[in-house]
Design a protein around this motif. Structure first.
Motif, PDB file in Angstrom:
ATOM      1  N   VAL A  45       0.839  -1.207   0.000  1.00  0.00           N
ATOM      2  CA  VAL A  45       0.000   0.000   0.000  1.00  0.00           C
ATOM      3  C   VAL A  45       0.873   1.256   0.000  1.00  0.00           C
ATOM      4  N   GLU A  46       1.860   1.277   0.869  1.00  0.00           N
ATOM      5  CA  GLU A  46       2.746   2.448   0.972  1.00  0.00           C
ATOM      6  C   GLU A  46       3.511   2.678  -0.325  1.00  0.00           C
ATOM      7  N   LEU A  47       4.007   1.602  -0.931  1.00  0.00           N
ATOM      8  CA  LEU A  47       4.753   1.722  -2.184  1.00  0.00           C
ATOM      9  C   LEU A  47       3.845   2.216  -3.305  1.00  0.00           C
ATOM     10  N   ALA A  48       2.630   1.678  -3.371  1.00  0.00           N
ATOM     11  CA  ALA A  48       1.682   2.092  -4.410  1.00  0.00           C
ATOM     12  C   ALA A  48       1.288   3.558  -4.238  1.00  0.00           C
ATOM     13  N   GLN A  49       1.092   3.974  -2.986  1.00  0.00           N
ATOM     14  CA  GLN A  49       0.743   5.369  -2.724  1.00  0.00           C
ATOM     15  C   GLN A  49       1.887   6.309  -3.097  1.00  0.00           C
ATOM     16  N   SER A  50       3.088   5.975  -2.695  1.00  0.00           N
ATOM     17  CA  SER A  50       4.241   6.833  -2.966  1.00  0.00           C
ATOM     18  C   SER A  50       4.548   6.909  -4.460  1.00  0.00           C
ATOM     19  N   SER A  51       4.120   5.886  -5.209  1.00  0.00           N
ATOM     20  CA  SER A  51       4.346   5.866  -6.659  1.00  0.00           C
ATOM     21  C   SER A  51       3.130   6.373  -7.430  1.00  0.00           C
ATOM     22  N   ASN A  52       2.080   6.808  -6.682  1.00  0.00           N
ATOM     23  CA  ASN A  52       0.844   7.326  -7.283  1.00  0.00           C
ATOM     24  C   ASN A  52       0.159   6.308  -8.207  1.00  0.00           C
ATOM     25  N   VAL A  53       0.204   5.047  -7.817  1.00  0.00           N
ATOM     26  CA  VAL A  53      -0.459   4.010  -8.623  1.00  0.00           C
ATOM     27  C   VAL A  53      -1.343   3.125  -7.735  1.00  0.00           C
ATOM     28  N   LEU A  54      -1.879   3.697  -6.671  1.00  0.00           N
ATOM     29  CA  LEU A  54      -2.687   2.910  -5.734  1.00  0.00           C
ATOM     30  C   LEU A  54      -3.882   2.274  -6.434  1.00  0.00           C
ATOM     31  N   GLU A  55      -4.571   3.018  -7.275  1.00  0.00           N
ATOM     32  CA  GLU A  55      -5.752   2.481  -7.950  1.00  0.00           C
ATOM     33  C   GLU A  55      -5.371   1.342  -8.896  1.00  0.00           C
ATOM     34  N   GLU A  56      -4.269   1.501  -9.614  1.00  0.00           N
ATOM     35  CA  GLU A  56      -3.821   0.461 -10.536  1.00  0.00           C
ATOM     36  C   GLU A  56      -3.455  -0.818  -9.779  1.00  0.00           C
ATOM     37  N   VAL A  57      -2.701  -0.658  -8.714  1.00  0.00           N
ATOM     38  CA  VAL A  57      -2.284  -1.809  -7.924  1.00  0.00           C
ATOM     39  C   VAL A  57      -3.495  -2.467  -7.267  1.00  0.00           C
ATOM     40  N   HIS A  58      -4.430  -1.656  -6.807  1.00  0.00           N
ATOM     41  CA  HIS A  58      -5.649  -2.210  -6.217  1.00  0.00           C
ATOM     42  C   HIS A  58      -6.412  -3.032  -7.237  1.00  0.00           C
ATOM     43  N   SER A  59      -6.486  -2.539  -8.459  1.00  0.00           N
ATOM     44  CA  SER A  59      -7.161  -3.282  -9.527  1.00  0.00           C
ATOM     45  C   SER A  59      -6.464  -4.623  -9.774  1.00  0.00           C
ATOM     46  N   ASP A  60      -5.126  -4.612  -9.723  1.00  0.00           N
ATOM     47  CA  ASP A  60      -4.360  -5.850  -9.907  1.00  0.00           C
ATOM     48  C   ASP A  60      -4.652  -6.852  -8.789  1.00  0.00           C
ATOM     49  N   ILE A  61      -4.578  -6.372  -7.551  1.00  0.00           N
ATOM     50  CA  ILE A  61      -4.802  -7.240  -6.386  1.00  0.00           C
ATOM     51  C   ILE A  61      -6.228  -7.768  -6.369  1.00  0.00           C
ATOM     52  N   ASP A  62      -7.158  -6.924  -6.773  1.00  0.00           N
ATOM     53  CA  ASP A  62      -8.563  -7.321  -6.846  1.00  0.00           C
ATOM     54  C   ASP A  62      -8.737  -8.464  -7.849  1.00  0.00           C
ATOM     55  N   ALA A  63      -8.096  -8.322  -9.007  1.00  0.00           N
ATOM     56  CA  ALA A  63      -8.183  -9.352 -10.046  1.00  0.00           C
ATOM     57  C   ALA A  63      -7.509 -10.647  -9.588  1.00  0.00           C
ATOM     58  N   LEU A  64      -6.372 -10.512  -8.919  1.00  0.00           N
ATOM     59  CA  LEU A  64      -5.647 -11.692  -8.428  1.00  0.00           C
ATOM     60  C   LEU A  64      -6.464 -12.427  -7.372  1.00  0.00           C
ATOM     61  N   ALA A  65      -7.076 -11.678  -6.460  1.00  0.00           N
ATOM     62  CA  ALA A  65      -7.899 -12.283  -5.405  1.00  0.00           C
ATOM     63  C   ALA A  65      -9.080 -13.041  -6.007  1.00  0.00           C
ATOM     64  N   ALA A  66      -9.710 -12.448  -7.024  1.00  0.00           N
ATOM     65  CA  ALA A  66     -10.845 -13.098  -7.685  1.00  0.00           C
ATOM     66  C   ALA A  66     -10.397 -14.371  -8.397  1.00  0.00           C
ATOM     67  N   LEU A  67      -9.212 -14.318  -8.986  1.00  0.00           N
ATOM     68  CA  LEU A  67      -8.669 -15.478  -9.694  1.00  0.00           C
ATOM     69  C   LEU A  67      -8.373 -16.618  -8.728  1.00  0.00           C
ATOM     70  N   ILE A  68      -7.770 -16.290  -7.592  1.00  0.00           N
ATOM     71  CA  ILE A  68      -7.457 -17.302  -6.576  1.00  0.00           C
ATOM     72  C   ILE A  68      -8.742 -17.909  -6.015  1.00  0.00           C
ATOM     73  N   LYS A  69      -9.762 -17.065  -5.861  1.00  0.00           N
ATOM     74  CA  LYS A  69     -11.031 -17.549  -5.305  1.00  0.00           C
ATOM     75  C   LYS A  69     -11.729 -18.517  -6.261  1.00  0.00           C
ATOM     76  N   THR A  70     -11.601 -18.273  -7.568  1.00  0.00           N
ATOM     77  CA  THR A  70     -12.271 -19.132  -8.547  1.00  0.00           C
ATOM     78  C   THR A  70     -11.441 -20.365  -8.905  1.00  0.00           C
ATOM     79  N   ASP A  71     -10.140 -20.303  -8.668  1.00  0.00           N
ATOM     80  CA  ASP A  71      -9.270 -21.429  -9.003  1.00  0.00           C
ATOM     81  C   ASP A  71      -8.360 -21.753  -7.813  1.00  0.00           C
ATOM     82  N   ASP A  72      -8.777 -22.710  -7.003  1.00  0.00           N
ATOM     83  CA  ASP A  72      -8.030 -23.081  -5.797  1.00  0.00           C
ATOM     84  C   ASP A  72      -6.627 -23.605  -6.106  1.00  0.00           C
ATOM     85  N   SER A  73      -6.453 -24.128  -7.322  1.00  0.00           N
ATOM     86  CA  SER A  73      -5.170 -24.724  -7.670  1.00  0.00           C
ATOM     87  C   SER A  73      -4.040 -23.697  -7.666  1.00  0.00           C
ATOM     88  N   ILE A  74      -4.364 -22.430  -7.911  1.00  0.00           N
ATOM     89  CA  ILE A  74      -3.337 -21.377  -7.925  1.00  0.00           C
ATOM     90  C   ILE A  74      -2.742 -21.202  -6.530  1.00  0.00           C
TER      91      ILE A  74
END
Length: 222
Positions: A45-74
């Motif tokens: 969070v701190e790195l994303a904020q300091s780099s002004n890409v918090l929204e982009e990183v959040h979108s990435d983490i959101d997508a990754l979390a959804a992917l892990i939730k739908t595919d347990d094998s990951i």
């Protein structure tokens, strides 16, 4: 008989102490894992904020979390200590490339592999989401409906929740439960403690409770 009894008592106490120590050790491991995932999420969070890409990183983490939730094998693959670190990074880079992750997100996930913390990825995603919502004043609400809601319906629900909670942003997590028959149920607030039931099933349960024999007897006696 006296000494024997004392001996059995001592042994029993030793077993109890061992069990208590084992339970304490398990709790310490859980707390340690939670603490570690929280620290990594906070660093991201701190790195994303300091780099002004918090929204982009959040979108990435959101997508990754959804992917892990739908595919347990990951998650299972990332947790597996037998799998080589380079193989894990290969999978991460493939996901990052297909989802067009920000470099900060991709490098962070690679760091988790290097530090042997890839098994905590799912928990780190959860902690990151909590921190992001606190920073951006975002209220998370789970909307369970009998059928899939249209975008306009979700927008109206989110708008109403925004008015009710005063939150700057609302994030809806839609789910479908056909047993509701019709309508929807909304859970929001800390740990989903606030509840709005606009489902037919909920209304029927309320009516059933009102006409229950014990309630009718109380009403007639008053």
């Amino acid at each position: 008989l006296g000494p024997g009894t004392a001996l059995r008592s001592t042994r029993g106490g030793g077993c109890r102490r061992k069990h208590q120590a084992a339970r304490a050790g398990k709790r310490a491991c859980v707390m340690s894992a939670d603490s570690i995932s929280n620290q990594y999420a906070s660093a991201l969070v701190e790195l994303a904020q300091s780099s002004n890409v918090l929204e982009e990183v959040h979108s990435d983490i959101d997508a990754l979390a959804a992917l892990i939730k739908t595919d347990d094998s990951i998650a299972t693959y990332l947790k597996n200590p037998v799998v080589d670190a380079q193989q894990k990074k290969g999978v991460i880079n493939k996901i990052a490339g297909e989802c067009e992750f920000n470099n900060i997100t991709t490098n962070f996930l690679g760091l988790l592999v290097d530090k042997q913390r890839a098994g905590l990825t799912a928990k780190i995603c959860e902690d990151f989401e909590t921190m992001y919502c606190n920073i951006t004043d975002t209220q998370i609400a789970t909307v369970t409906s009998a059928v899939k809601l249209e975008d306009e319906q979700q927008f109206l629900i989110a708008k109403k929740l925004q008015e009710m909670t005063g939150s700057k942003n609302i994030k809806l997590m839609p789910k479908v439960d056909e047993s509701l028959i019709a309508g929807f149920v909304v859970q929001y607030g800390k740990d989903g403690s606030a509840f709005i039931d606009m489902s037919v099933k909920g209304q029927m349960e309320k009516m059933a409770a009102q006409i229950a024999p014990e309630n009718l007897s109380i009403a007639s006696s008053s």
